[in-house]
Write a protein that holds these residues in place. Structure first.
Motif, PDB file in Angstrom:
ATOM      1  N   GLN A   5       0.812  -1.210   0.000  1.00 37.50           N
ATOM      2  CA  GLN A   5       0.000   0.000   0.000  1.00 37.50           C
ATOM      3  C   GLN A   5       0.847   1.261   0.000  1.00 37.50           C
ATOM      4  N   TRP A   6       1.879   1.288   0.808  1.00 36.91           N
ATOM      5  CA  TRP A   6       2.658   2.517   0.906  1.00 36.91           C
ATOM      6  C   TRP A   6       3.372   2.853  -0.406  1.00 36.91           C
ATOM      7  N   PRO A   7       4.182   1.964  -0.987  1.00 37.18           N
ATOM      8  CA  PRO A   7       4.867   2.360  -2.229  1.00 37.18           C
ATOM      9  C   PRO A   7       3.905   2.597  -3.399  1.00 37.18           C
ATOM     10  N   LEU A   8       2.851   1.803  -3.501  1.00 39.45           N
ATOM     11  CA  LEU A   8       1.910   2.017  -4.598  1.00 39.45           C
ATOM     12  C   LEU A   8       1.093   3.287  -4.380  1.00 39.45           C
ATOM     13  N   GLY A   9       0.803   3.612  -3.138  1.00 34.69           N
ATOM     14  CA  GLY A   9       0.126   4.869  -2.826  1.00 34.69           C
ATOM     15  C   GLY A   9       0.997   6.061  -3.158  1.00 34.69           C
ATOM     16  N   LYS A  10       2.273   5.979  -2.830  1.00 36.46           N
ATOM     17  CA  LYS A  10       3.211   7.054  -3.175  1.00 36.46           C
ATOM     18  C   LYS A  10       3.325   7.198  -4.688  1.00 36.46           C
ATOM     19  N   LEU A  11       3.306   6.072  -5.389  1.00 31.76           N
ATOM     20  CA  LEU A  11       3.321   6.112  -6.856  1.00 31.76           C
ATOM     21  C   LEU A  11       2.097   6.862  -7.365  1.00 31.76           C
ATOM     22  N   SER A  12       0.943   6.628  -6.745  1.00 30.45           N
ATOM     23  CA  SER A  12      -0.280   7.320  -7.174  1.00 30.45           C
ATOM     24  C   SER A  12      -0.241   8.807  -6.825  1.00 30.45           C
ATOM     25  N   ASP A  13       0.606   9.211  -5.875  1.00 33.04           N
ATOM     26  CA  ASP A  13       0.791  10.634  -5.586  1.00 33.04           C
ATOM     27  C   ASP A  13       1.614  11.312  -6.684  1.00 33.04           C
ATOM     28  N   ARG A  14       2.487  10.560  -7.315  1.00 35.69           N
ATOM     29  CA  ARG A  14       3.375  11.127  -8.336  1.00 35.69           C
ATOM     30  C   ARG A  14       2.795  11.044  -9.743  1.00 35.69           C
ATOM     31  N   LEU A  15       2.052   9.999 -10.024  1.00 38.04           N
ATOM     32  CA  LEU A  15       1.488   9.783 -11.353  1.00 38.04           C
ATOM     33  C   LEU A  15      -0.016  10.016 -11.321  1.00 38.04           C
ATOM     34  N   ASP A  16      -0.619  10.008 -12.484  1.00 34.64           N
ATOM     35  CA  ASP A  16      -2.069  10.129 -12.588  1.00 34.64           C
ATOM     36  C   ASP A  16      -2.711   8.914 -11.908  1.00 34.64           C
ATOM     37  N   ARG A  17      -3.536   9.155 -10.916  1.00 33.90           N
ATOM     38  CA  ARG A  17      -4.142   8.056 -10.153  1.00 33.90           C
ATOM     39  C   ARG A  17      -4.971   7.127 -11.040  1.00 33.90           C
ATOM     40  N   ARG A  18      -5.603   7.674 -12.045  1.00 31.95           N
ATOM     41  CA  ARG A  18      -6.414   6.833 -12.937  1.00 31.95           C
ATOM     42  C   ARG A  18      -5.537   5.814 -13.653  1.00 31.95           C
ATOM     43  N   SER A  19      -4.342   6.239 -14.038  1.00 34.40           N
ATOM     44  CA  SER A  19      -3.405   5.322 -14.703  1.00 34.40           C
ATOM     45  C   SER A  19      -2.911   4.258 -13.737  1.00 34.40           C
ATOM     46  N   VAL A  20      -2.634   4.662 -12.498  1.00 36.39           N
ATOM     47  CA  VAL A  20      -2.172   3.705 -11.489  1.00 36.39           C
ATOM     48  C   VAL A  20      -3.269   2.671 -11.216  1.00 36.39           C
ATOM     49  N   ILE A  21      -4.513   3.131 -11.093  1.00 40.77           N
ATOM     50  CA  ILE A  21      -5.632   2.208 -10.873  1.00 40.77           C
ATOM     51  C   ILE A  21      -5.748   1.232 -12.043  1.00 40.77           C
ATOM     52  N   ALA A  22      -5.685   1.753 -13.265  1.00 36.40           N
ATOM     53  CA  ALA A  22      -5.803   0.893 -14.446  1.00 36.40           C
ATOM     54  C   ALA A  22      -4.669  -0.116 -14.495  1.00 36.40           C
ATOM     55  N   LEU A  23      -3.454   0.317 -14.179  1.00 35.35           N
ATOM     56  CA  LEU A  23      -2.300  -0.588 -14.210  1.00 35.35           C
ATOM     57  C   LEU A  23      -2.415  -1.673 -13.137  1.00 35.35           C
ATOM     58  N   LEU A  24      -2.709  -1.275 -11.907  1.00 36.27           N
ATOM     59  CA  LEU A  24      -2.822  -2.257 -10.828  1.00 36.27           C
ATOM     60  C   LEU A  24      -3.942  -3.259 -11.110  1.00 36.27           C
ATOM     61  N   ALA A  25      -5.084  -2.761 -11.567  1.00 36.16           N
ATOM     62  CA  ALA A  25      -6.210  -3.657 -11.843  1.00 36.16           C
ATOM     63  C   ALA A  25      -5.894  -4.596 -13.012  1.00 36.16           C
ATOM     64  N   ALA A  26      -5.200  -4.096 -14.041  1.00 40.97           N
ATOM     65  CA  ALA A  26      -4.846  -4.954 -15.179  1.00 40.97           C
ATOM     66  C   ALA A  26      -3.852  -6.032 -14.754  1.00 40.97           C
ATOM     67  N   LEU A  27      -2.864  -5.665 -13.941  1.00 36.50           N
ATOM     68  CA  LEU A  27      -1.900  -6.663 -13.454  1.00 36.50           C
ATOM     69  C   LEU A  27      -2.585  -7.688 -12.547  1.00 36.50           C
ATOM     70  N   ALA A  28      -3.496  -7.215 -11.696  1.00 32.95           N
ATOM     71  CA  ALA A  28      -4.252  -8.136 -10.839  1.00 32.95           C
ATOM     72  C   ALA A  28      -5.119  -9.059 -11.682  1.00 32.95           C
ATOM     73  N   CYS A  29      -5.693  -8.535 -12.754  1.00 32.94           N
ATOM     74  CA  CYS A  29      -6.486  -9.349 -13.673  1.00 32.94           C
ATOM     75  C   CYS A  29      -5.619 -10.463 -14.268  1.00 32.94           C
ATOM     76  N   GLY A  30      -4.398 -10.109 -14.662  1.00 30.13           N
ATOM     77  CA  GLY A  30      -3.482 -11.112 -15.199  1.00 30.13           C
ATOM     78  C   GLY A  30      -3.155 -12.192 -14.183  1.00 30.13           C
ATOM     79  N   CYS A  31      -2.892 -11.777 -12.940  1.00 32.80           N
ATOM     80  CA  CYS A  31      -2.621 -12.760 -11.878  1.00 32.80           C
ATOM     81  C   CYS A  31      -3.824 -13.676 -11.674  1.00 32.80           C
ATOM     82  N   ALA A  32      -5.037 -13.086 -11.670  1.00 29.24           N
ATOM     83  CA  ALA A  32      -6.258 -13.876 -11.458  1.00 29.24           C
ATOM     84  C   ALA A  32      -6.474 -14.873 -12.592  1.00 29.24           C
ATOM     85  N   VAL A  33      -6.191 -14.461 -13.825  1.00 32.03           N
ATOM     86  CA  VAL A  33      -6.348 -15.382 -14.962  1.00 32.03           C
ATOM     87  C   VAL A  33      -5.375 -16.549 -14.817  1.00 32.03           C
ATOM     88  N   LEU A  34      -4.128 -16.251 -14.463  1.00 28.95           N
ATOM     89  CA  LEU A  34      -3.146 -17.326 -14.279  1.00 28.95           C
ATOM     90  C   LEU A  34      -3.558 -18.260 -13.147  1.00 28.95           C
TER      91      LEU A  34
END
Length: 160
Positions: A5-34
């Motif tokens: 939570q802390w490093p990914l939250g800090k990442l969302s402070d530096r980058l566009d939060r919408r992009s961070v949400i899309a990236l995290l959710a897409a990576l989680a989707c990939g993990c779930a498919v596997l």
């Protein structure tokens, strides 16, 4: 998951939060498919994928909260936070029931297929917001704060 939570939250402070949400959710989707496709015995690969899935999903609520607060004036933040928690509570109540029906009908692998669909929807919505809504300016942004994934009432009840 909590440690991410802390490093990914800090990442969302530096980058566009919408992009961070899309990236995290897409990576989680990939993990779930596997994980959904892994029908073998529980092994190190499955445990690592499950840990990655949790680490990617756990910060999403707090990042959604920060994104919501970025778009509101201070007077409306409490009401919006309450609404997000209410929607989360409804999902936490209905989700296990609906997923258990899917698991009963299609087997244990459908648990992660359901997660993959939900994460895919979150990633798609994050990209939609990124394309069709303007980015929040720097002075409108609020600082990310780590949020518990449970309500205080359940903590108090667990201690009783």
């Amino acid at each position: 998951g909590m440690l991410a939570q802390w490093p990914l939250g800090k990442l969302s402070d530096r980058l566009d939060r919408r992009s961070v949400i899309a990236l995290l959710a897409a990576l989680a989707c990939g993990c779930a498919v596997l994980l959904a496709q892994d029908t073998g015995p529980l092994d190190g690969k499955a445990l690592l994928l499950t840990a990655c899935f949790g680490a990617l999903c756990m910060p999403l609520l707090a990042i959604y909260q920060a994104l919501t607060n970025d778009n509101l004036d201070r007077g409306r933040m409490v009401g919006a936070s309450s609404a997000l928690l209410m929607v989360g509570g409804i999902g936490a109540t209905a989700g296990p029931i609906l997923v258990s029906v899917a698991m009963d009908k299609w087997g244990a692998g459908s648990f992660f297929w359901c997660q993959a669909v939900l994460c895919g929807l979150m990633a798609s919505y994050g990209l939609y917001r990124r394309v069709f809504y303007p980015q929040v300016t720097e002075h409108q942004r609020t600082a990310f704060q780590v949020r518990a994934n449970t309500t205080m009432g359940s903590v108090v009840q667990a201690d009783s």
